[in-house]
Design a protein around this motif. Structure first.
Motif, PDB file in Angstrom:
ATOM      1  N   LYS A  77       8.273   5.517  11.981  1.00  0.00           N
ATOM      2  CA  LYS A  77       7.478   5.387  10.945  1.00  0.00           C
ATOM      3  C   LYS A  77       8.090   5.150   9.550  1.00  0.00           C
ATOM      4  O   LYS A  77       7.327   4.480   8.730  1.00  0.00           O
ATOM      5  CB  LYS A  77       6.867   6.894  10.768  1.00  0.00           C
ATOM      6  CG  LYS A  77       5.722   7.001   9.817  1.00  0.00           C
ATOM      7  CD  LYS A  77       4.931   8.282   9.762  1.00  0.00           C
ATOM      8  CE  LYS A  77       3.955   8.299   8.761  1.00  0.00           C
ATOM      9  NZ  LYS A  77       3.251   9.434   8.739  1.00  0.00           N
ATOM     10  N   PRO A  78       9.323   5.397   9.351  1.00  0.00           N
ATOM     11  CA  PRO A  78       9.802   5.106   8.001  1.00  0.00           C
ATOM     12  C   PRO A  78       9.789   3.563   7.597  1.00  0.00           C
ATOM     13  O   PRO A  78       9.518   3.117   6.686  1.00  0.00           O
ATOM     14  CB  PRO A  78      11.195   5.771   7.752  1.00  0.00           C
ATOM     15  CG  PRO A  78      11.116   6.896   8.934  1.00  0.00           C
ATOM     16  CD  PRO A  78      10.128   6.441   9.972  1.00  0.00           C
ATOM     17  N   SER A  79       9.922   2.873   8.770  1.00  0.00           N
ATOM     18  CA  SER A  79      10.147   1.400   8.593  1.00  0.00           C
ATOM     19  C   SER A  79       8.942   0.657   8.211  1.00  0.00           C
ATOM     20  O   SER A  79       8.729  -0.440   7.543  1.00  0.00           O
ATOM     21  CB  SER A  79      10.533   0.709   9.999  1.00  0.00           C
ATOM     22  OG  SER A  79       9.731   0.807  10.729  1.00  0.00           O
ATOM     23  N   SER A  80       7.574   1.375   8.631  1.00  0.00           N
ATOM     24  CA  SER A  80       6.364   0.831   8.092  1.00  0.00           C
ATOM     25  C   SER A  80       5.830   1.284   6.925  1.00  0.00           C
ATOM     26  O   SER A  80       5.023   0.734   6.354  1.00  0.00           O
ATOM     27  CB  SER A  80       5.308   1.076   9.266  1.00  0.00           C
ATOM     28  OG  SER A  80       5.197   2.510   9.500  1.00  0.00           O
ATOM     29  N   ASN A  81       6.607   2.447   6.274  1.00  0.00           N
ATOM     30  CA  ASN A  81       5.942   2.900   4.865  1.00  0.00           C
ATOM     31  C   ASN A  81       6.905   2.551   4.040  1.00  0.00           C
ATOM     32  O   ASN A  81       6.606   2.921   2.724  1.00  0.00           O
ATOM     33  CB  ASN A  81       6.379   4.536   5.194  1.00  0.00           C
ATOM     34  CG  ASN A  81       5.234   5.189   6.442  1.00  0.00           C
ATOM     35  OD1 ASN A  81       4.772   4.517   7.208  1.00  0.00           O
ATOM     36  ND2 ASN A  81       4.849   6.351   6.164  1.00  0.00           N
TER      37      ASN A  81
END
Length: 175
Positions: free
Chosen positions: A158-162
């Protein structure tokens, strides 16, 4: 003697100014969310004769709206702020001769130097401004950082898309 005391109390000399107040902002925008963090603990100096400039930014000084964002920012697989506690910029205002520190006004400044983030140092050239007003000096700049240039990237999860691949950094330093 009084002059030396004044220099010691303010941290200023005739040619070297020390920032007494600074604000560094990090901003990322993606379709998933906007992320902003603010840091008021950076220090900087400008030598108004040579144009030498330096910033030190304690990375754990960034404050986020959400605690989870701050946790991701500081964790080992992102900025690893325990191993790399500071970001640094050491450089020179290349057109310092165009800035009149004795006359009120806003002057364009070009800074060339080495920025170190997460232990990786890259050459940068950025524009900003220096405003002189009533004997006070304020430096401002807004520029982008591509996180992968400094070895900062989430591969999956999730952090990579946020978090945007390129983030905006803005700074205001009062001397």
């Amino acid at each position: 003697m009084i002059m030396m005391m004044a220099i010691n109390l303010t941290g200023q000399t005739n040619s070297r100014m020390v920032s007494s107040k600074s604000h560094i902002k990090f901003f990322s925008t993606t379709p998933a969310e906007d992320i902003e963090a603010n840091n008021y603990s950076a220090t900087s100096t400008i030598n108004i004769e040579s144009g030498n400039i330096a910033f030190v930014v304690p990375m754990q000084g960034f404050e986020f709206e959400k605690a989870l964002m701050q946790k991701h920012f500081n964790q080992e697989n992102f900025l690893d702020t325990k191993s790399f506690p500071d970001a640094r910029l050491v450089g020179k205002i290349t057109n310092i001769d165009k800035v009149d520190f004795s006359t009120d006004g806003t002057y364009e400044a070009v800074v060339e130097g080495d920025m170190t983030l997460k232990g990786v140092t890259k050459k940068i050239t950025e524009k900003g401004s220096i405003t002189v007003k009533g004997g006070k000096v304020e430096a401002k700049s807004t520029f982008n950082i591509t996180l992968a240039d400094y070895g900062i990237e989430f591969v999956k999860g999730k952090p990579s898309s946020n978090i945007a691949k390129t983030v905006e950094v803005s700074l205001v330093a009062e001397y």
